[in-house]
Write a protein that holds these residues in place. Structure first.
Motif, PDB file in Angstrom:
ATOM      1  N   ALA A 100      40.564   0.881 -18.920  1.00  0.00           N
ATOM      2  CA  ALA A 100      40.695   1.767 -17.734  1.00  0.00           C
ATOM      3  C   ALA A 100      41.654   2.898 -17.856  1.00  0.00           C
ATOM      4  O   ALA A 100      40.732   4.065 -16.888  1.00  0.00           O
TER       5      ALA A 100
ATOM      6  N   LEU B 122      40.671   5.845 -20.616  1.00  0.00           N
ATOM      7  CA  LEU B 122      39.503   6.518 -19.866  1.00  0.00           C
ATOM      8  C   LEU B 122      39.341   8.023 -18.876  1.00  0.00           C
ATOM      9  O   LEU B 122      38.810   8.765 -18.982  1.00  0.00           O
ATOM     10  N   ASN B 123      40.198   6.860 -17.473  1.00  0.00           N
ATOM     11  CA  ASN B 123      40.421   7.992 -16.815  1.00  0.00           C
ATOM     12  C   ASN B 123      41.455   9.245 -17.017  1.00  0.00           C
ATOM     13  O   ASN B 123      41.479  10.545 -16.371  1.00  0.00           O
TER      14      ASN B 123
ATOM     15  N   VAL C 243      37.473   1.055 -13.208  1.00  0.00           N
ATOM     16  CA  VAL C 243      37.487   2.880 -13.945  1.00  0.00           C
ATOM     17  C   VAL C 243      37.192   3.614 -11.915  1.00  0.00           C
ATOM     18  O   VAL C 243      37.534   4.310 -11.728  1.00  0.00           O
TER      19      VAL C 243
ATOM     20  N   PHE D 194      39.150   6.149 -10.581  1.00  0.00           N
ATOM     21  CA  PHE D 194      38.438   7.434 -11.362  1.00  0.00           C
ATOM     22  C   PHE D 194      39.449   9.149 -11.035  1.00  0.00           C
ATOM     23  O   PHE D 194      39.413   9.972 -11.285  1.00  0.00           O
TER      24      PHE D 194
ATOM     25  N   CYS E 291      47.307   5.685 -11.368  1.00  0.00           N
ATOM     26  CA  CYS E 291      46.252   5.670 -11.949  1.00  0.00           C
ATOM     27  C   CYS E 291      46.444   3.964 -12.452  1.00  0.00           C
ATOM     28  O   CYS E 291      45.803   2.561 -11.781  1.00  0.00           O
TER      29      CYS E 291
ATOM     30  N   ALA F 278      45.275   0.002 -10.820  1.00  0.00           N
ATOM     31  CA  ALA F 278      43.826  -0.837 -11.967  1.00  0.00           C
ATOM     32  C   ALA F 278      44.770  -2.108 -11.408  1.00  0.00           C
ATOM     33  O   ALA F 278      43.204  -3.096 -11.600  1.00  0.00           O
TER      34      ALA F 278
ATOM     35  N   ILE G 190      29.946   7.241 -13.653  1.00  0.00           N
ATOM     36  CA  ILE G 190      30.256   5.895 -12.895  1.00  0.00           C
ATOM     37  C   ILE G 190      29.988   6.374 -11.948  1.00  0.00           C
ATOM     38  O   ILE G 190      30.620   4.799 -10.902  1.00  0.00           O
TER      39      ILE G 190
END
Lengths: 306, 279
Positions: free
Chosen positions: A78, A81-82, A156, A160, A212, A216, B32
């Motif tokens: 995750a 990706l962010n 995610v 985000f 983040c 997460a 998303i």
């Protein structure tokens, strides 16, 4: 900005009397001790209540280790990706002018305002057995809800905005001149990004990444909806804590929770370090401007020693 | 690039990469966030108005809204007063350990909500460090609406502090000097000069804390006791409905919560515009 005043220093026309200062400080610190410090201390006190033996037994127990592995796996997917999204979004938003920019920023911030439970629910509505793609996923034997992909998606979603929101104000304040100079000197777009932009934003990026990551690894509500709570399989650490707690295994629940509390403390320490570094860089800039008024105004912040 | 066209072409920039960066941003955002949220809206559209209305006005649901909004509003108010005090002390006064205190203000952001939840429950349970003396005074906190309030104060605390702090740091000392030289008392200078300048930031922090509290789940469910009609919050009711495979019911409650989130985002944006005009 006004310099902070010592609590017992004599009062002037623009400060409160010393007794007001002391009283306010005692109230504010008392409030923080009651609402923040005490719960934190409780985690460790409860975790060690039945001794180190029980503490370690709870942590090396197979279900706890499986939960730890799952949490690390989810975060390892995750967070990158962010990060990728955050850098792309910040590049588009801060280096170019276009209509609807403010609206786009609002959309990016949206997941912060959505309840984690609602975040989990929307993925159930898309990927669940009764959802849009449910029948197709079942026909092709793909599991999303009650499996790793669902956990990653929910994580995610709730994390985000973190990286984008740290980078946008930072890159906004840096402008585009340095990148333009690099391009004029013949660097390619990628080279400009790696050699000019990335060094400029690395601390802000790190800041975004640790925030983040903390969220997460600690997310509870959203993953709780999509997890299915299968012990040893779809339980992340926070969900494992919940199960232990609901089974009245308090010492074990707090022992596992204390790992997450340590993660929070490390996150705060790194965050404070980055902020302290930032502050020093800013002070150096203002000293420079004071030392050489005319020339220093042209000096971009990044020329200063890191 | 279609994406670039839809959002208007960039003007006056020699930098490369607008198309791919913007394209990826919109793609990822849609995948998303936007499409899943649209799924919620579409699912709601398949409900008849009567069944939607019956769900959201069910007495148990209404009781959960009343608790969620009431406790969130109260918690945000407590955080408004406490947050301004903490920000003031951190910006204006110098005392040993200040940096450490400053760092700890963010703990509710960093500490996983489930951990906060069980810690607060242990603390305020009838045999806990704080629960026991409070119980002796006849005050029950854990497993009552008061427990919900405590948890929501915890998770909302950093919002007001962190929105007010930077504004307070940037305020010109000259304003207060002018007020003092014109004969204003310290209290008058605060209420008549500083407070109006801080108001947009204070309200922004208040609305952010409120918005977070309304949706909060992890830190609340352990301490709340979750008794229907008494200490059951709206997000928990969504999960309860889901576990009973009542997708329509869960969707209806979630939609109402989402509409409220959107309204609060709008308020925050308006407050920020107001603040920018001030600056």
């Amino acid at each position: 900005m006004a310099r902070p005043i010592k609590l017992l220093a004599p009062a002037t026309a623009t400060t409160e009397p010393a007794w007001v200062r002391v009283l306010l400080t005692v109230i504010a610190l008392g409030f923080l001790a009651l609402f923040i410090l005490l719960p934190l201390v409780t985690v460790f006190a409860e975790a060690l209540r039945r001794g180190w033996h029980v503490y370690f037994a709870a942590i090396v127990e197979p279900d706890a280790l499986a939960a730890l592995r799952l949490t690390l796996t989810v975060a390892a997917i995750a967070v990158p990706l962010n990060v990728l999204f955050g850098v792309a979004a910040a590049w588009a938003i801060t280096k170019f002018e276009f209509r609807g920019k403010q609206f786009l920023i609002t959309l990016i911030d949206l997941p912060f305002s959505v309840s984690p439970v609602v975040a989990g629910l929307v993925y159930v509505l898309v990927f669940g057995a009764q959802g849009w793609l449910g029948p197709w996923l079942q026909a092709n034997d793909i599991k999303v809800i009650f499996a790793l992909p669902g956990l990653v998606l929910a994580t995610v979603f709730v994390t985000f905005p973190f990286v984008a929101r740290e980078l946008i104000p930072l890159m906004q304040s840096q402008g585009t001149e340095e990148e333009e100079a690099a391009l004029t000197l013949g660097a390619s777009g990628w080279r400009t990004f790696w050699a000019v932009t990335l060094p400029n934003i690395k601390w802000g990026l790190l800041y975004g990444v640790i925030l983040c990551n903390a969220r997460a690894m600690g997310e509870f509500g959203a993953v709780s909806v999509v997890s299915g709570h299968i012990r040893g399989q779809t339980n992340t650490i926070p969900l494992h804590v919940e199960i232990l707690y609901n089974e009245y295994q308090f010492a074990a629940a707090f022992a596992v929770a204390s790992i997450l509390a340590l993660l929070a403390l490390v996150t705060l320490a790194i965050k404070s370090f980055i902020e302290w570094r930032d502050e020093r860089a800013r002070e150096a800039t203002s000293r420079n401007i004071a030392a050489d008024d005319s020339a220093a105004l042209e000096v971009p912040a990044k020329v200063l020693p890191a | 690039m279609n994406a670039a066209l839809a959002w208007g072409r960039p003007r006056r920039s020699v930098l490369p990469g607008f198309g791919p960066a913007m394209g990826y941003t919109l793609f990822y955002l849609s995948l998303i966030v936007l499409i899943p949220l649209a799924a919620l809206a579409l699912k709601t559209a398949t409900l008849t108005w009567d069944s939607f209305w019956a769900t959201v006005t069910d007495p148990r649901v209404v009781a959960s809204y009343r608790l969620s909004f009431g406790a969130s509003l109260l918690a945000a108010l407590v955080n408004l007063v406490a947050g301004v005090s903490v920000a003031w002390v951190l910006v204006r006064y110098d005392f040993p350990g200040k940096r450490l205190v400053d760092a700890f203000v963010d703990l509710p952001f960093a500490l996983p909500t489930a951990v906060a939840g069980i810690a607060l429950t242990a603390l305020y349970a009838p045999n806990g460090w704080l629960g026991e003396p409070l119980a002796a005074l006849g005050i029950k906190v854990a497993f009552t609406p008061l427990g919900v309030l405590i948890a929501l104060i915890f998770i909302g605390l950093p919002f007001v502090v962190r929105t007010v702090q930077p504004v307070l740091e940037d305020l010109d000392k000259e304003l207060e000097e002018a007020a003092a030289s014109l004969g204003a008392s310290r209290w008058q200078a605060f209420t008549k000069v500083l407070l109006p300048l801080l108001l947009p930031a204070i309200l922004t922090g208040f609305v952010l804390a409120l918005s977070r509290a309304i949706g909060e789940f992890g830190s609340v469910i352990f301490i709340a006791g979750n008794m229907p009609f008494v200490s059951e919050i709206a997000p928990l009711l969504i999960i309860t409905k889901l576990e009973q495979y009542d997708y329509a019911g869960a969707t209806a409650i979630a939609t109402l919560m989402l509409v409220i989130s959107f309204a609060l985002i709008l308020v925050v944006n308006l407050l920020q515009k107001w603040q920018q005009r001030r600056a």
